[in-house]
Write a protein that holds these residues in place. Sequence first.
Motif, PDB file in Angstrom:
ATOM      1  N   LEU A 142       1.007  -1.208   0.049  1.00  0.00           N
ATOM      2  CA  LEU A 142      -0.024   0.000  -0.075  1.00  0.00           C
ATOM      3  C   LEU A 142       1.077   1.228  -0.090  1.00  0.00           C
ATOM      4  O   LEU A 142       0.277   2.412  -0.513  1.00  0.00           O
ATOM      5  CB  LEU A 142      -1.052  -0.175   1.273  1.00  0.00           C
ATOM      6  CG  LEU A 142      -1.801  -1.279   1.275  1.00  0.00           C
ATOM      7  CD1 LEU A 142      -2.696  -1.147   2.515  1.00  0.00           C
ATOM      8  CD2 LEU A 142      -2.845  -0.985   0.048  1.00  0.00           C
ATOM      9  N   LEU A 143       2.150   1.229   0.595  1.00  0.00           N
ATOM     10  CA  LEU A 143       2.795   2.548   0.482  1.00  0.00           C
ATOM     11  C   LEU A 143       3.866   2.554  -0.653  1.00  0.00           C
ATOM     12  O   LEU A 143       4.596   3.564  -0.591  1.00  0.00           O
ATOM     13  CB  LEU A 143       3.347   2.528   1.973  1.00  0.00           C
ATOM     14  CG  LEU A 143       2.686   2.327   3.180  1.00  0.00           C
ATOM     15  CD1 LEU A 143       3.401   2.339   4.458  1.00  0.00           C
ATOM     16  CD2 LEU A 143       1.673   3.860   3.208  1.00  0.00           C
ATOM     17  N   HIS A 144       4.180   1.334  -1.291  1.00  0.00           N
ATOM     18  CA  HIS A 144       5.163   1.355  -2.226  1.00  0.00           C
ATOM     19  C   HIS A 144       4.735   0.992  -3.547  1.00  0.00           C
ATOM     20  O   HIS A 144       4.655   1.650  -4.544  1.00  0.00           O
ATOM     21  CB  HIS A 144       6.405   0.555  -1.610  1.00  0.00           C
ATOM     22  CG  HIS A 144       7.455   0.982  -0.926  1.00  0.00           C
ATOM     23  ND1 HIS A 144       8.356   1.948  -0.972  1.00  0.00           N
ATOM     24  CD2 HIS A 144       7.361   0.935   0.621  1.00  0.00           C
ATOM     25  CE1 HIS A 144       8.872   2.187   0.006  1.00  0.00           C
ATOM     26  NE2 HIS A 144       8.003   1.745   1.217  1.00  0.00           N
ATOM     27  N   LEU A 145       4.250  -0.264  -3.619  1.00  0.00           N
ATOM     28  CA  LEU A 145       3.898  -0.723  -5.039  1.00  0.00           C
ATOM     29  C   LEU A 145       2.618  -0.172  -5.536  1.00  0.00           C
ATOM     30  O   LEU A 145       2.677   0.244  -6.907  1.00  0.00           O
ATOM     31  CB  LEU A 145       3.437  -2.464  -4.849  1.00  0.00           C
ATOM     32  CG  LEU A 145       4.746  -3.142  -4.395  1.00  0.00           C
ATOM     33  CD1 LEU A 145       4.305  -4.634  -4.216  1.00  0.00           C
ATOM     34  CD2 LEU A 145       5.754  -3.218  -5.376  1.00  0.00           C
ATOM     35  N   ALA A 176       1.465  -7.450  -8.199  1.00  0.00           N
ATOM     36  CA  ALA A 176       2.324  -8.078  -7.134  1.00  0.00           C
ATOM     37  C   ALA A 176       1.640  -7.385  -5.786  1.00  0.00           C
ATOM     38  O   ALA A 176       1.757  -8.127  -4.784  1.00  0.00           O
ATOM     39  CB  ALA A 176       3.603  -7.389  -7.547  1.00  0.00           C
ATOM     40  N   ALA A 177       1.249  -6.180  -5.809  1.00  0.00           N
ATOM     41  CA  ALA A 177       0.558  -5.631  -4.663  1.00  0.00           C
ATOM     42  C   ALA A 177      -0.462  -6.552  -4.335  1.00  0.00           C
ATOM     43  O   ALA A 177      -0.778  -6.704  -3.103  1.00  0.00           O
ATOM     44  CB  ALA A 177       0.014  -4.303  -4.936  1.00  0.00           C
ATOM     45  N   GLY A 178      -1.475  -6.955  -5.074  1.00  0.00           N
ATOM     46  CA  GLY A 178      -2.567  -7.784  -5.052  1.00  0.00           C
ATOM     47  C   GLY A 178      -2.181  -9.067  -4.388  1.00  0.00           C
ATOM     48  O   GLY A 178      -2.750  -9.387  -3.442  1.00  0.00           O
ATOM     49  N   SER A 179      -1.057  -9.726  -4.784  1.00  0.00           N
ATOM     50  CA  SER A 179      -0.812 -10.924  -4.439  1.00  0.00           C
ATOM     51  C   SER A 179      -0.178 -10.827  -3.083  1.00  0.00           C
ATOM     52  O   SER A 179      -0.311 -11.695  -1.922  1.00  0.00           O
ATOM     53  CB  SER A 179       0.553 -11.406  -5.086  1.00  0.00           C
ATOM     54  OG  SER A 179       1.621 -11.040  -4.927  1.00  0.00           O
ATOM     55  N   PHE A 180       0.634  -9.919  -2.459  1.00  0.00           N
ATOM     56  CA  PHE A 180       1.309  -9.601  -1.091  1.00  0.00           C
ATOM     57  C   PHE A 180       0.004  -9.171  -0.193  1.00  0.00           C
ATOM     58  O   PHE A 180      -0.045  -9.763   1.109  1.00  0.00           O
ATOM     59  CB  PHE A 180       2.344  -8.168  -0.988  1.00  0.00           C
ATOM     60  CG  PHE A 180       3.630  -9.079  -1.596  1.00  0.00           C
ATOM     61  CD1 PHE A 180       3.893 -10.303  -1.349  1.00  0.00           C
ATOM     62  CD2 PHE A 180       4.332  -8.210  -2.401  1.00  0.00           C
ATOM     63  CE1 PHE A 180       5.144 -10.689  -1.834  1.00  0.00           C
ATOM     64  CE2 PHE A 180       5.770  -8.698  -2.695  1.00  0.00           C
ATOM     65  CZ  PHE A 180       6.094  -9.994  -2.484  1.00  0.00           C
ATOM     66  N   LEU A 181      -0.930  -8.508  -0.762  1.00  0.00           N
ATOM     67  CA  LEU A 181      -2.276  -8.328   0.142  1.00  0.00           C
ATOM     68  C   LEU A 181      -2.917  -9.391   0.495  1.00  0.00           C
ATOM     69  O   LEU A 181      -3.487  -9.674   1.776  1.00  0.00           O
ATOM     70  CB  LEU A 181      -2.942  -7.280  -0.434  1.00  0.00           C
ATOM     71  CG  LEU A 181      -2.730  -5.633  -0.523  1.00  0.00           C
ATOM     72  CD1 LEU A 181      -3.544  -4.660  -1.527  1.00  0.00           C
ATOM     73  CD2 LEU A 181      -2.510  -5.318   0.880  1.00  0.00           C
ATOM     74  N   TYR A 182      -3.143 -10.217  -0.425  1.00  0.00           N
ATOM     75  CA  TYR A 182      -3.756 -11.506  -0.403  1.00  0.00           C
ATOM     76  C   TYR A 182      -3.067 -12.295   0.883  1.00  0.00           C
ATOM     77  O   TYR A 182      -3.829 -12.884   1.709  1.00  0.00           O
ATOM     78  CB  TYR A 182      -4.000 -12.467  -1.707  1.00  0.00           C
ATOM     79  CG  TYR A 182      -4.583 -13.689  -1.466  1.00  0.00           C
ATOM     80  CD1 TYR A 182      -5.924 -13.580  -1.451  1.00  0.00           C
ATOM     81  CD2 TYR A 182      -3.831 -14.862  -1.351  1.00  0.00           C
ATOM     82  CE1 TYR A 182      -6.622 -14.885  -1.148  1.00  0.00           C
ATOM     83  CE2 TYR A 182      -4.612 -16.117  -0.794  1.00  0.00           C
ATOM     84  CZ  TYR A 182      -5.956 -16.073  -0.880  1.00  0.00           C
ATOM     85  OH  TYR A 182      -6.632 -17.311  -0.686  1.00  0.00           O
ATOM     86  N   LEU A 209       8.575   2.223   5.896  1.00  0.00           N
ATOM     87  CA  LEU A 209       8.781   3.590   5.673  1.00  0.00           C
ATOM     88  C   LEU A 209      10.110   4.292   5.742  1.00  0.00           C
ATOM     89  O   LEU A 209      10.214   5.331   4.962  1.00  0.00           O
ATOM     90  CB  LEU A 209       7.864   4.171   6.764  1.00  0.00           C
ATOM     91  CG  LEU A 209       6.257   4.103   6.538  1.00  0.00           C
ATOM     92  CD1 LEU A 209       5.842   4.361   8.133  1.00  0.00           C
ATOM     93  CD2 LEU A 209       5.837   4.844   5.501  1.00  0.00           C
ATOM     94  N   MET A 210      11.056   3.432   6.532  1.00  0.00           N
ATOM     95  CA  MET A 210      12.395   4.132   6.489  1.00  0.00           C
ATOM     96  C   MET A 210      13.042   3.717   4.974  1.00  0.00           C
ATOM     97  O   MET A 210      14.339   4.227   4.897  1.00  0.00           O
ATOM     98  CB  MET A 210      13.046   3.480   7.592  1.00  0.00           C
ATOM     99  CG  MET A 210      12.563   3.930   9.016  1.00  0.00           C
ATOM    100  SD  MET A 210      12.793   5.712   9.074  1.00  0.00           S
ATOM    101  CE  MET A 210      10.859   6.344   8.720  1.00  0.00           C
ATOM    102  N   LEU A 211      12.955   2.922   4.395  1.00  0.00           N
ATOM    103  CA  LEU A 211      13.446   2.488   3.138  1.00  0.00           C
ATOM    104  C   LEU A 211      12.948   3.111   1.888  1.00  0.00           C
ATOM    105  O   LEU A 211      11.739   3.634   1.879  1.00  0.00           O
ATOM    106  CB  LEU A 211      13.401   0.856   2.635  1.00  0.00           C
ATOM    107  CG  LEU A 211      14.228   0.054   4.057  1.00  0.00           C
ATOM    108  CD1 LEU A 211      13.664  -1.351   3.652  1.00  0.00           C
ATOM    109  CD2 LEU A 211      15.641   0.310   3.761  1.00  0.00           C
TER     110      LEU A 211
END
Length: 246
Positions: free
Chosen positions: A55-58, A204-210, A244-246
Amino acid sequence: MTVSPFVLAMALSLAGSFLGVLVASAIYLFGDEARERLVAWLVSYAVGTLLGLSLLHLVPQALETLPAQKALGALLLGILTFFILEKLVLWRHCHDTHECEVHSSAASLVIVGDAFHTFVDGAIIAAATLTSPWLGVTTALAAAAHEIPQELGDAAILLKAGYSRVQALSLNLLSGLGGLAGALFVYLALNQLPTVLPYVIAFAAGSFLYVAMSDLIPSLHKGHVEVNPVAQVLLISAGLFTLLML
């Protein structure tokens, strides 16, 4: 010296695929009680890293190039795809080193499923790296974080199926080569179709959220891993803070 995108994508995919296995192997040196507590902490931390990455990067990265409807459509496709893969037992998670289901076909499913899992993670890491090197680093970190408890669960199944500890960990390391295959596949494919890259990032964002919301978070609620709720929130926050730090 400038590192080529190909070398960086391969290196980060290798790190994301093998770091989880190596850390899991080290954790197996601990006693049962300490190992169970570490797994519980790692699951909570992985939730934070996966949610933060998605949610913050992809998603923001995909929205820089794609209209919102197309980006969110690709994200939705990622969620539905991994739902189907889990139904087909190609994407299977187990985070309990004592209670994982064991049956006659469990060992082969673990080996095949783990190789496929690392293939997908390697592909996602490579796609992220080709978008931005720092995005590749954060994606590799999140992938490794959720691989550690999974690799411990997979090793537990193989041990219960009769494999020795060396054999179980060796098979997990071998399956990590799938990450390199996935990275190479995506690198070659995106060289031919570079405009597809933002869609891959949203997917990819959807896969990680899942993984975070259908697998890891329910395991925390249902007591599949034991940890204090306050500690869960703090560890999830730590995962978010890391991203957030990266």
